[in-house]
Design a protein around this motif. Structure first.
Motif, PDB file in Angstrom:
ATOM      1  N   LEU A 182       4.022  -2.930  22.231  1.00  0.00           N
ATOM      2  CA  LEU A 182       3.597  -2.687  20.853  1.00  0.00           C
ATOM      3  C   LEU A 182       4.701  -1.897  20.165  1.00  0.00           C
ATOM      4  CD1 LEU A 182      -0.049  -1.443  21.498  1.00  0.00           C
ATOM      5  CD2 LEU A 182       0.639  -3.691  20.649  1.00  0.00           C
ATOM      6  N   TYR A 183       5.076  -2.295  18.961  1.00  0.00           N
ATOM      7  CA  TYR A 183       6.114  -1.610  18.197  1.00  0.00           C
ATOM      8  C   TYR A 183       5.472  -0.957  16.974  1.00  0.00           C
ATOM      9  CZ  TYR A 183       9.245  -4.321  21.106  1.00  0.00           C
ATOM     10  OH  TYR A 183       9.900  -4.864  22.177  1.00  0.00           O
ATOM     11  N   GLY A 184       5.529   0.371  16.923  1.00  0.00           N
ATOM     12  CA  GLY A 184       4.902   1.108  15.842  1.00  0.00           C
ATOM     13  C   GLY A 184       5.896   1.554  14.781  1.00  0.00           C
ATOM     14  N   THR A 185       5.455   1.532  13.535  1.00  0.00           N
ATOM     15  CA  THR A 185       6.250   2.016  12.408  1.00  0.00           C
ATOM     16  C   THR A 185       5.397   2.968  11.585  1.00  0.00           C
ATOM     17  OG1 THR A 185       7.512  -0.039  12.282  1.00  0.00           O
ATOM     18  CG2 THR A 185       7.511   1.353  10.319  1.00  0.00           C
ATOM     19  N   LEU A 186       5.850   4.204  11.467  1.00  0.00           N
ATOM     20  CA  LEU A 186       5.201   5.204  10.630  1.00  0.00           C
ATOM     21  C   LEU A 186       5.935   5.204   9.296  1.00  0.00           C
ATOM     22  CD1 LEU A 186       3.153   7.521  10.351  1.00  0.00           C
ATOM     23  CD2 LEU A 186       4.855   9.019  11.379  1.00  0.00           C
ATOM     24  N   ILE A 187       5.209   4.959   8.231  1.00  0.00           N
ATOM     25  CA  ILE A 187       5.787   4.767   6.906  1.00  0.00           C
ATOM     26  C   ILE A 187       6.410   6.063   6.381  1.00  0.00           C
ATOM     27  CG2 ILE A 187       5.322   3.939   4.563  1.00  0.00           C
ATOM     28  CD1 ILE A 187       4.805   1.900   6.901  1.00  0.00           C
ATOM     29  N   LYS A 188       7.598   5.957   5.798  1.00  0.00           N
ATOM     30  CA  LYS A 188       8.350   7.111   5.302  1.00  0.00           C
ATOM     31  C   LYS A 188       7.750   7.684   4.014  1.00  0.00           C
ATOM     32  CE  LYS A 188      11.529   4.180   2.745  1.00  0.00           C
ATOM     33  NZ  LYS A 188      12.883   3.699   2.614  1.00  0.00           N
ATOM     34  N   LYS A 189       8.134   8.927   3.714  1.00  0.00           N
ATOM     35  CA  LYS A 189       7.859   9.626   2.447  1.00  0.00           C
ATOM     36  C   LYS A 189       6.375   9.726   2.098  1.00  0.00           C
ATOM     37  CE  LYS A 189      12.214   9.135   0.141  1.00  0.00           C
ATOM     38  NZ  LYS A 189      12.881   8.828  -1.101  1.00  0.00           N
ATOM     39  N   GLN A 190       5.552  10.057   3.067  1.00  0.00           N
ATOM     40  CA  GLN A 190       4.134  10.284   2.792  1.00  0.00           C
ATOM     41  C   GLN A 190       3.914  11.778   2.594  1.00  0.00           C
ATOM     42  OE1 GLN A 190       1.323   7.835   5.201  1.00  0.00           O
ATOM     43  NE2 GLN A 190       3.171   7.267   6.328  1.00  0.00           N
ATOM     44  N   ASN A 191       3.295  12.145   1.517  1.00  0.00           N
ATOM     45  CA  ASN A 191       3.067  13.544   1.162  1.00  0.00           C
ATOM     46  C   ASN A 191       1.779  14.019   1.848  1.00  0.00           C
ATOM     47  OD1 ASN A 191       3.165  16.046  -0.018  1.00  0.00           O
ATOM     48  ND2 ASN A 191       2.465  15.341  -2.010  1.00  0.00           N
ATOM     49  N   VAL A 192       1.934  14.658   2.997  1.00  0.00           N
ATOM     50  CA  VAL A 192       0.777  15.086   3.774  1.00  0.00           C
ATOM     51  C   VAL A 192       0.899  16.561   4.166  1.00  0.00           C
ATOM     52  CG1 VAL A 192       0.256  12.811   4.711  1.00  0.00           C
ATOM     53  CG2 VAL A 192       1.838  14.299   5.932  1.00  0.00           C
ATOM     54  N   PHE A 193      -0.226  17.166   4.471  1.00  0.00           N
ATOM     55  CA  PHE A 193      -0.299  18.541   4.940  1.00  0.00           C
ATOM     56  C   PHE A 193       0.126  18.585   6.399  1.00  0.00           C
ATOM     57  CE2 PHE A 193      -2.507  22.452   6.261  1.00  0.00           C
ATOM     58  CZ  PHE A 193      -2.146  23.297   5.228  1.00  0.00           C
ATOM     59  N   LYS A 194       0.650  19.715   6.839  1.00  0.00           N
ATOM     60  CA  LYS A 194       1.051  19.861   8.242  1.00  0.00           C
ATOM     61  C   LYS A 194      -0.148  19.669   9.156  1.00  0.00           C
ATOM     62  CE  LYS A 194       0.219  24.818   8.436  1.00  0.00           C
ATOM     63  NZ  LYS A 194       0.777  26.129   8.704  1.00  0.00           N
ATOM     64  N   GLY A 195       0.108  19.363  10.408  1.00  0.00           N
ATOM     65  CA  GLY A 195      -0.983  19.233  11.362  1.00  0.00           C
ATOM     66  C   GLY A 195      -0.715  18.182  12.407  1.00  0.00           C
ATOM     67  N   ILE A 196      -1.717  17.936  13.204  1.00  0.00           N
ATOM     68  CA  ILE A 196      -1.677  16.911  14.239  1.00  0.00           C
ATOM     69  C   ILE A 196      -2.480  15.722  13.739  1.00  0.00           C
ATOM     70  CG2 ILE A 196      -2.323  16.331  16.610  1.00  0.00           C
ATOM     71  CD1 ILE A 196      -2.008  19.346  17.242  1.00  0.00           C
ATOM     72  N   TYR A 197      -1.851  14.569  13.688  1.00  0.00           N
ATOM     73  CA  TYR A 197      -2.485  13.355  13.199  1.00  0.00           C
ATOM     74  C   TYR A 197      -2.727  12.411  14.370  1.00  0.00           C
ATOM     75  CZ  TYR A 197      -1.590  14.849   8.450  1.00  0.00           C
ATOM     76  OH  TYR A 197      -1.607  15.554   7.269  1.00  0.00           O
ATOM     77  N   GLN A 198      -3.903  11.800  14.379  1.00  0.00           N
ATOM     78  CA  GLN A 198      -4.276  10.967  15.525  1.00  0.00           C
ATOM     79  C   GLN A 198      -5.133   9.801  15.072  1.00  0.00           C
ATOM     80  OE1 GLN A 198      -5.947  13.242  18.714  1.00  0.00           O
ATOM     81  NE2 GLN A 198      -6.748  11.461  19.759  1.00  0.00           N
ATOM     82  N   ASP A 199      -5.026   8.693  15.805  1.00  0.00           N
ATOM     83  CA  ASP A 199      -5.854   7.522  15.585  1.00  0.00           C
ATOM     84  C   ASP A 199      -6.114   6.882  16.939  1.00  0.00           C
ATOM     85  OD1 ASP A 199      -7.245   5.498  14.240  1.00  0.00           O
ATOM     86  OD2 ASP A 199      -5.460   4.282  13.986  1.00  0.00           O
ATOM     87  N   SER A 200      -7.162   6.118  17.056  1.00  0.00           N
ATOM     88  CA  SER A 200      -7.444   5.348  18.263  1.00  0.00           C
ATOM     89  C   SER A 200      -7.369   3.872  17.926  1.00  0.00           C
ATOM     90  CB  SER A 200      -8.833   5.668  18.813  1.00  0.00           C
ATOM     91  OG  SER A 200      -8.869   6.990  19.274  1.00  0.00           O
ATOM     92  N   LEU A 201      -6.616   3.148  18.704  1.00  0.00           N
ATOM     93  CA  LEU A 201      -6.497   1.712  18.547  1.00  0.00           C
ATOM     94  C   LEU A 201      -7.270   1.060  19.682  1.00  0.00           C
ATOM     95  CD1 LEU A 201      -5.111  -0.719  17.144  1.00  0.00           C
ATOM     96  CD2 LEU A 201      -3.265  -0.438  18.804  1.00  0.00           C
ATOM     97  N   THR A 202      -8.208   0.214  19.342  1.00  0.00           N
ATOM     98  CA  THR A 202      -9.026  -0.455  20.345  1.00  0.00           C
ATOM     99  C   THR A 202      -8.411  -1.796  20.699  1.00  0.00           C
ATOM    100  OG1 THR A 202     -10.999   0.633  19.474  1.00  0.00           O
ATOM    101  CG2 THR A 202     -11.335  -1.305  20.864  1.00  0.00           C
ATOM    102  N   LEU A 203      -8.146  -2.001  21.975  1.00  0.00           N
ATOM    103  CA  LEU A 203      -7.619  -3.276  22.450  1.00  0.00           C
ATOM    104  C   LEU A 203      -8.724  -4.070  23.132  1.00  0.00           C
ATOM    105  CD1 LEU A 203      -4.282  -2.190  24.181  1.00  0.00           C
ATOM    106  CD2 LEU A 203      -4.645  -2.965  21.825  1.00  0.00           C
ATOM    107  N   GLU A 204      -8.703  -5.363  22.925  1.00  0.00           N
ATOM    108  CA  GLU A 204      -9.594  -6.264  23.642  1.00  0.00           C
ATOM    109  C   GLU A 204      -8.724  -7.169  24.493  1.00  0.00           C
ATOM    110  OE1 GLU A 204     -12.349 -10.047  22.598  1.00  0.00           O
ATOM    111  OE2 GLU A 204     -12.654  -8.265  21.359  1.00  0.00           O
ATOM    112  N   ILE A 205      -8.992  -7.186  25.789  1.00  0.00           N
ATOM    113  CA  ILE A 205      -8.187  -7.964  26.722  1.00  0.00           C
ATOM    114  C   ILE A 205      -9.089  -8.984  27.407  1.00  0.00           C
ATOM    115  CG2 ILE A 205      -6.695  -7.851  28.741  1.00  0.00           C
ATOM    116  CD1 ILE A 205      -6.082  -4.926  27.790  1.00  0.00           C
ATOM    117  N   ASN A 206      -8.766 -10.242  27.185  1.00  0.00           N
ATOM    118  CA  ASN A 206      -9.537 -11.330  27.782  1.00  0.00           C
ATOM    119  C   ASN A 206      -8.689 -12.038  28.829  1.00  0.00           C
ATOM    120  OD1 ASN A 206     -11.889 -11.141  25.965  1.00  0.00           O
ATOM    121  ND2 ASN A 206     -10.389 -11.739  24.417  1.00  0.00           N
ATOM    122  N   TYR A 207      -9.269 -12.257  30.005  1.00  0.00           N
ATOM    123  CA  TYR A 207      -8.579 -12.993  31.072  1.00  0.00           C
ATOM    124  C   TYR A 207      -9.580 -13.703  31.938  1.00  0.00           C
ATOM    125  CZ  TYR A 207      -9.478  -8.439  33.293  1.00  0.00           C
ATOM    126  OH  TYR A 207     -10.038  -7.269  33.745  1.00  0.00           O
TER     127      TYR A 207
END
Length: 146
Positions: A121-146
């Motif tokens: 997976l190749y991630g890109t965090l978009i430049k020049k976002q005006n945000v407050f300091k802190g720890i930013y987090q997200d969860s990405l749900t994967l579905e794997i079928n086999y």
């Protein structure tokens, strides 16, 4: 004006759907964008590996229902200062050229498929976002079928 201090980025990937009758094991890395500078002229880039090991030659499909199309960015929430309601926008791609969004195969998105069990997976965090300091987090749900 929001404080423009360094921002620590952590993005977690979790697996939701696994067929318990198959003989496969799955390892997933974390998309960690590191420090974010809201004044930078460049996007932040990162990658994470998905490794699937099956006893037999098995076709797999890896997808997420979290991405819809190029117009809908994923967002990470500020978990350190949630009252600020700030989010950081990012995208996840299936290739190093970052021209094919990872998704569910619909709305101009792609999935990983085939007998190859090592995906990136190749991630890109978009430049020049005006945000407050802190720890930013997200969860990405994967579905794997086999």
């Amino acid at each position: 004006m929001k404080q423009a201090l360094s921002v620590c980025i952590v993005s977690m990937i979790s697996i939701v759907s696994i067929n318990a009758n198959a003989s496969c094991s799955i390892g997933v890395g974390s998309l960690n964008f590191g420090q974010y500078n809201p004044f930078s002229e460049s996007n932040n880039y990162t990658s994470a590996h998905i490794n699937i090991n099956c006893l037999n030659e098995t076709d797999v499909i890896v997808k997420t229902t979290s991405l819809l199309d190029r117009n809908q960015l994923r967002t990470m929430k500020n978990i350190q200062y949630p009252e600020k309601n700030d989010v950081l926008a990012y995208q996840i791609f299936t290739n190093v050229a970052r021209d094919t969004l990872f998704g569910d195969g619909n709305n101009n998105t792609a999935v990983f498929s085939g007998t190859n069990k090592n995906f990136i997976l190749y991630g890109t965090l978009i430049k020049k976002q005006n945000v407050f300091k802190g720890i930013y987090q997200d969860s990405l749900t994967l579905e794997i079928n086999y």
